[in-house]
Design a protein around this motif. Sequence first.
Motif, PDB file in Angstrom:
ATOM      1  N   VAL A 267       0.847  -1.203   0.000  1.00 50.02           N
ATOM      2  CA  VAL A 267       0.000   0.000   0.000  1.00 50.02           C
ATOM      3  C   VAL A 267       0.876   1.245   0.000  1.00 50.02           C
ATOM      4  O   VAL A 267       0.670   2.184  -0.787  1.00 50.02           O
ATOM      5  CB  VAL A 267      -0.952   0.005   1.213  1.00 50.02           C
ATOM      6  N   GLY A 268       1.865   1.258   0.895  1.00 49.94           N
ATOM      7  CA  GLY A 268       2.773   2.397   0.939  1.00 49.94           C
ATOM      8  C   GLY A 268       3.545   2.578  -0.348  1.00 49.94           C
ATOM      9  O   GLY A 268       3.729   3.697  -0.840  1.00 49.94           O
ATOM     10  N   LEU A 269       3.995   1.464  -0.926  1.00 54.28           N
ATOM     11  CA  LEU A 269       4.748   1.538  -2.176  1.00 54.28           C
ATOM     12  C   LEU A 269       3.875   2.009  -3.332  1.00 54.28           C
ATOM     13  O   LEU A 269       4.340   2.741  -4.214  1.00 54.28           O
ATOM     14  CB  LEU A 269       5.358   0.165  -2.496  1.00 54.28           C
ATOM     15  N   LEU A 270       2.613   1.593  -3.343  1.00 53.64           N
ATOM     16  CA  LEU A 270       1.713   2.023  -4.413  1.00 53.64           C
ATOM     17  C   LEU A 270       1.462   3.523  -4.348  1.00 53.64           C
ATOM     18  O   LEU A 270       1.449   4.211  -5.369  1.00 53.64           O
ATOM     19  CB  LEU A 270       0.388   1.265  -4.324  1.00 53.64           C
ATOM     20  N   ILE A 271       1.253   4.039  -3.130  1.00 49.53           N
ATOM     21  CA  ILE A 271       0.993   5.473  -2.978  1.00 49.53           C
ATOM     22  C   ILE A 271       2.204   6.289  -3.412  1.00 49.53           C
ATOM     23  O   ILE A 271       2.080   7.310  -4.092  1.00 49.53           O
ATOM     24  CB  ILE A 271       0.614   5.794  -1.515  1.00 49.53           C
ATOM     25  N   SER A 272       3.386   5.817  -3.031  1.00 47.38           N
ATOM     26  CA  SER A 272       4.595   6.581  -3.333  1.00 47.38           C
ATOM     27  C   SER A 272       5.171   6.259  -4.709  1.00 47.38           C
ATOM     28  O   SER A 272       5.987   7.017  -5.220  1.00 47.38           O
ATOM     29  CB  SER A 272       5.667   6.304  -2.268  1.00 47.38           C
ATOM     30  N   GLY A 273       4.771   5.145  -5.305  1.00 52.54           N
ATOM     31  CA  GLY A 273       5.395   4.716  -6.546  1.00 52.54           C
ATOM     32  C   GLY A 273       4.527   4.793  -7.773  1.00 52.54           C
ATOM     33  O   GLY A 273       4.770   4.086  -8.756  1.00 52.54           O
ATOM     34  N   ALA A 274       3.505   5.650  -7.755  1.00 50.82           N
ATOM     35  CA  ALA A 274       2.591   5.739  -8.893  1.00 50.82           C
ATOM     36  C   ALA A 274       3.055   6.754  -9.934  1.00 50.82           C
ATOM     37  O   ALA A 274       2.272   7.140 -10.804  1.00 50.82           O
ATOM     38  CB  ALA A 274       1.190   6.116  -8.399  1.00 50.82           C
ATOM     39  N   VAL A 275       4.319   7.165  -9.870  1.00 51.20           N
ATOM     40  CA  VAL A 275       4.801   8.225 -10.754  1.00 51.20           C
ATOM     41  C   VAL A 275       4.718   7.808 -12.218  1.00 51.20           C
ATOM     42  O   VAL A 275       4.153   8.526 -13.053  1.00 51.20           O
ATOM     43  CB  VAL A 275       6.257   8.606 -10.390  1.00 51.20           C
ATOM     44  N   LEU A 276       5.264   6.641 -12.552  1.00 48.97           N
ATOM     45  CA  LEU A 276       5.296   6.200 -13.946  1.00 48.97           C
ATOM     46  C   LEU A 276       3.889   5.939 -14.484  1.00 48.97           C
ATOM     47  O   LEU A 276       3.550   6.345 -15.600  1.00 48.97           O
ATOM     48  CB  LEU A 276       6.154   4.939 -14.082  1.00 48.97           C
ATOM     49  N   THR A 277       3.074   5.258 -13.676  1.00 54.45           N
ATOM     50  CA  THR A 277       1.712   4.935 -14.128  1.00 54.45           C
ATOM     51  C   THR A 277       0.896   6.196 -14.370  1.00 54.45           C
ATOM     52  O   THR A 277       0.227   6.321 -15.403  1.00 54.45           O
ATOM     53  CB  THR A 277       1.009   4.049 -13.091  1.00 54.45           C
ATOM     54  N   GLU A 278       0.947   7.126 -13.441  1.00 54.15           N
ATOM     55  CA  GLU A 278       0.171   8.356 -13.596  1.00 54.15           C
ATOM     56  C   GLU A 278       0.686   9.206 -14.752  1.00 54.15           C
ATOM     57  O   GLU A 278      -0.091   9.919 -15.395  1.00 54.15           O
ATOM     58  CB  GLU A 278       0.207   9.152 -12.290  1.00 54.15           C
ATOM     59  N   THR A 279       1.984   9.129 -15.028  1.00 50.49           N
ATOM     60  CA  THR A 279       2.539   9.886 -16.144  1.00 50.49           C
ATOM     61  C   THR A 279       2.067   9.315 -17.488  1.00 50.49           C
ATOM     62  O   THR A 279       1.659  10.063 -18.381  1.00 50.49           O
ATOM     63  CB  THR A 279       4.079   9.865 -16.088  1.00 50.49           C
ATOM     64  N   VAL A 280       2.115   7.985 -17.624  1.00 51.49           N
ATOM     65  CA  VAL A 280       1.705   7.352 -18.887  1.00 51.49           C
ATOM     66  C   VAL A 280       0.234   7.626 -19.180  1.00 51.49           C
ATOM     67  O   VAL A 280      -0.144   7.923 -20.320  1.00 51.49           O
ATOM     68  CB  VAL A 280       1.976   5.835 -18.842  1.00 51.49           C
ATOM     69  N   PHE A 281      -0.617   7.556 -18.144  1.00 50.43           N
ATOM     70  CA  PHE A 281      -2.053   7.710 -18.346  1.00 50.43           C
ATOM     71  C   PHE A 281      -2.532   9.142 -18.105  1.00 50.43           C
ATOM     72  O   PHE A 281      -3.748   9.363 -18.031  1.00 50.43           O
ATOM     73  CB  PHE A 281      -2.815   6.750 -17.434  1.00 50.43           C
ATOM     74  N   PRO A 300       9.925  23.176  -2.830  1.00 45.18           N
ATOM     75  CA  PRO A 300       8.920  23.038  -1.766  1.00 45.18           C
ATOM     76  C   PRO A 300       8.011  21.828  -1.973  1.00 45.18           C
ATOM     77  O   PRO A 300       7.665  21.137  -1.009  1.00 45.18           O
ATOM     78  CB  PRO A 300       8.141  24.347  -1.834  1.00 45.18           C
ATOM     79  N   VAL A 301       7.610  21.560  -3.217  1.00 46.66           N
ATOM     80  CA  VAL A 301       6.758  20.399  -3.496  1.00 46.66           C
ATOM     81  C   VAL A 301       7.514  19.108  -3.215  1.00 46.66           C
ATOM     82  O   VAL A 301       6.974  18.168  -2.620  1.00 46.66           O
ATOM     83  CB  VAL A 301       6.250  20.439  -4.951  1.00 46.66           C
ATOM     84  N   LEU A 302       8.772  19.035  -3.643  1.00 51.18           N
ATOM     85  CA  LEU A 302       9.576  17.846  -3.389  1.00 51.18           C
ATOM     86  C   LEU A 302       9.675  17.561  -1.893  1.00 51.18           C
ATOM     87  O   LEU A 302       9.442  16.438  -1.437  1.00 51.18           O
ATOM     88  CB  LEU A 302      10.978  18.009  -3.985  1.00 51.18           C
ATOM     89  N   GLN A 303      10.008  18.580  -1.128  1.00 52.96           N
ATOM     90  CA  GLN A 303      10.134  18.403   0.321  1.00 52.96           C
ATOM     91  C   GLN A 303       8.799  18.036   0.949  1.00 52.96           C
ATOM     92  O   GLN A 303       8.704  17.070   1.714  1.00 52.96           O
ATOM     93  CB  GLN A 303      10.672  19.693   0.962  1.00 52.96           C
ATOM     94  N   GLY A 304       7.776  18.799   0.631  1.00 52.66           N
ATOM     95  CA  GLY A 304       6.479  18.600   1.272  1.00 52.66           C
ATOM     96  C   GLY A 304       5.857  17.266   0.927  1.00 52.66           C
ATOM     97  O   GLY A 304       5.399  16.532   1.817  1.00 52.66           O
ATOM     98  N   PHE A 305       5.828  16.913  -0.360  1.00 50.83           N
ATOM     99  CA  PHE A 305       5.200  15.664  -0.775  1.00 50.83           C
ATOM    100  C   PHE A 305       5.919  14.455  -0.183  1.00 50.83           C
ATOM    101  O   PHE A 305       5.276  13.502   0.262  1.00 50.83           O
ATOM    102  CB  PHE A 305       5.176  15.571  -2.304  1.00 50.83           C
ATOM    103  N   ILE A 306       7.242  14.471  -0.200  1.00 51.77           N
ATOM    104  CA  ILE A 306       7.983  13.317   0.322  1.00 51.77           C
ATOM    105  C   ILE A 306       7.765  13.155   1.825  1.00 51.77           C
ATOM    106  O   ILE A 306       7.605  12.036   2.324  1.00 51.77           O
ATOM    107  CB  ILE A 306       9.481  13.451  -0.018  1.00 51.77           C
ATOM    108  N   ILE A 307       7.733  14.256   2.544  1.00 52.06           N
ATOM    109  CA  ILE A 307       7.470  14.184   3.989  1.00 52.06           C
ATOM    110  C   ILE A 307       6.073  13.633   4.256  1.00 52.06           C
ATOM    111  O   ILE A 307       5.884  12.746   5.107  1.00 52.06           O
ATOM    112  CB  ILE A 307       7.622  15.581   4.632  1.00 52.06           C
ATOM    113  N   ILE A 308       5.075  14.121   3.538  1.00 49.30           N
ATOM    114  CA  ILE A 308       3.693  13.660   3.747  1.00 49.30           C
ATOM    115  C   ILE A 308       3.564  12.185   3.395  1.00 49.30           C
ATOM    116  O   ILE A 308       2.928  11.406   4.121  1.00 49.30           O
ATOM    117  CB  ILE A 308       2.710  14.507   2.916  1.00 49.30           C
ATOM    118  N   ILE A 309       4.170  11.771   2.276  1.00 50.74           N
ATOM    119  CA  ILE A 309       4.118  10.366   1.879  1.00 50.74           C
ATOM    120  C   ILE A 309       4.810   9.491   2.911  1.00 50.74           C
ATOM    121  O   ILE A 309       4.339   8.387   3.227  1.00 50.74           O
ATOM    122  CB  ILE A 309       4.753  10.184   0.485  1.00 50.74           C
ATOM    123  N   ALA A 310       5.920   9.977   3.478  1.00 53.15           N
ATOM    124  CA  ALA A 310       6.622   9.213   4.517  1.00 53.15           C
ATOM    125  C   ALA A 310       5.750   9.033   5.755  1.00 53.15           C
ATOM    126  O   ALA A 310       5.738   7.958   6.371  1.00 53.15           O
ATOM    127  CB  ALA A 310       7.926   9.912   4.886  1.00 53.15           C
TER     128      ALA A 310
END
Length: 334
Positions: A267-281, A300-310
């Motif tokens: 579940v955690g990996l899917l939330i954090s690892g959907a970059v390629l799938t969301e980009t293709v579609f 700011p987005v890089l820092q904020g998103f990664i912290i929230i996902i963690a």
Amino acid sequence: MLRVIGKRLALLVPTLIGLSILLFLWVRNLPGGPATALLGERATPEAVARVNELYGFNEPIVSQYFTYMGKLLQGDFGTSINTGRPVLEEFATRFPGTVELTIVALIFAIGIGIPLGYLAARYYGRFVDHGSVVLSLLGITVPVFFLAFILKYLFAIQWPILPPDGRQDPRMDATHVTDFYVLDGILTGEWDAAWDAFQHLILPGIALGTIPLAIIVRITRASVLEVQNADYVRTARAKGLLEKTIRNRFILRNAMLPVVTTIGLQVGLLISGAVLTETVFAFNGIGRFLRDAIFGLDYPVLQGFIIIIAILYAVINLIVDISYSIIDPRVRVS
């Protein structure tokens, strides 16, 4: 149970602090630096100096970190350089889409993975077993983006059965209450909107759920094989218990512990690892926005998103830990 939750939450604090330090240092050492990213093409030496003075980028790194953490604890994750909106607002806008996509991917992975893994173990050495092993190997080895392109070409272009991209047909006048498009359609009674949003989730959900499916099949197969050969299962059969009772009470319940662990991690990996799938579609979720932030040097987005996902990943692990004692009373989480 409350004491267990308290201990787990206490352990999360040093973990998140360590992550914030590493993330802060990594972002500050990216090419160009924050001031250059803010200014873009206008990054003259004089302008960079003014921005460094304005935002405190010229202060000692320790002071910058404590300033950053102080804002973080107040819920201020910064403002996106590319959109000018607060990072937390951007995350809240796109998170529902990724959650919907993750749910569909998990339903696909669990709904097929657990039954197939169980059947592979039950008919060990037969066609079903060999087929499941081949399927799991293919699921792990085929790159997600390649599978996504194949699915998109076959079922959206060659045979236009499903929509090729997006979260919903832009021509549809749908009411969005929660930003969970399928749920919104159900709540408002707009069933055509709910069905359209669900159709947009099928192809990316299958592409995203393929690797978890392969992993769940292998873990379920191995776990069931181990349990069904245990002494207490043979004893239950010797006592003449019904096979259904043995399967549900002794085999599946004891075999599910490592499977639940695997699902929780996925579940955690899917939330954090959907970059390629969301980009293709062209799916408007946090994965695609994070990808745009990387290419756009939106610090700011890089820092904020990664912290929230963690934080989300840590909470999911906490739920998995608690589920141990629910599934198997012999397990005591300490």
